[in-house]
Write a protein that holds these residues in place. Structure first.
Motif: not given
Length: 72
Positions: A47-72
């Motif tokens: 009720x405080x954080x919507x599913x859409x906000x969570x999915x957007x956050x996961x998408x951003x975090x996913x990109x940041x995490x795996x881009x840093x991993x690729x760059x090593x």
């Protein structure tokens, strides 16, 4: 009112930290999305954080995490 807002913000921060762990352990973003929503649901924060906000956050975090991993 300030106490409850602070409590929600602390719980949200904890959830995002847990989501970061899930992302690091997931092989695909589609694996992380439902787990992230479940983390927030377990803390009764949907009720405080919507599913859409969570999915957007996961998408951003996913990109940041795996881009840093690729760059090593």
């Amino acid at each position: 009112m300030g106490y409850m807002k602070n409590l929600c913000m602390d719980l949200e921060e904890k959830c995002w930290s847990d989501v970061a762990d899930v992302i690091a352990e997931s092989k695909h973003i589609s694996e992380a999305m439902p787990k992230a929503v479940e983390i927030f649901a377990q803390e009764d924060l949907l009720a405080y954080v919507t599913t859409e906000q969570i999915e957007e956050g996961v998408s951003e975090m996913w990109d940041l995490t795996w881009n840093m991993y690729k760059l090593g």
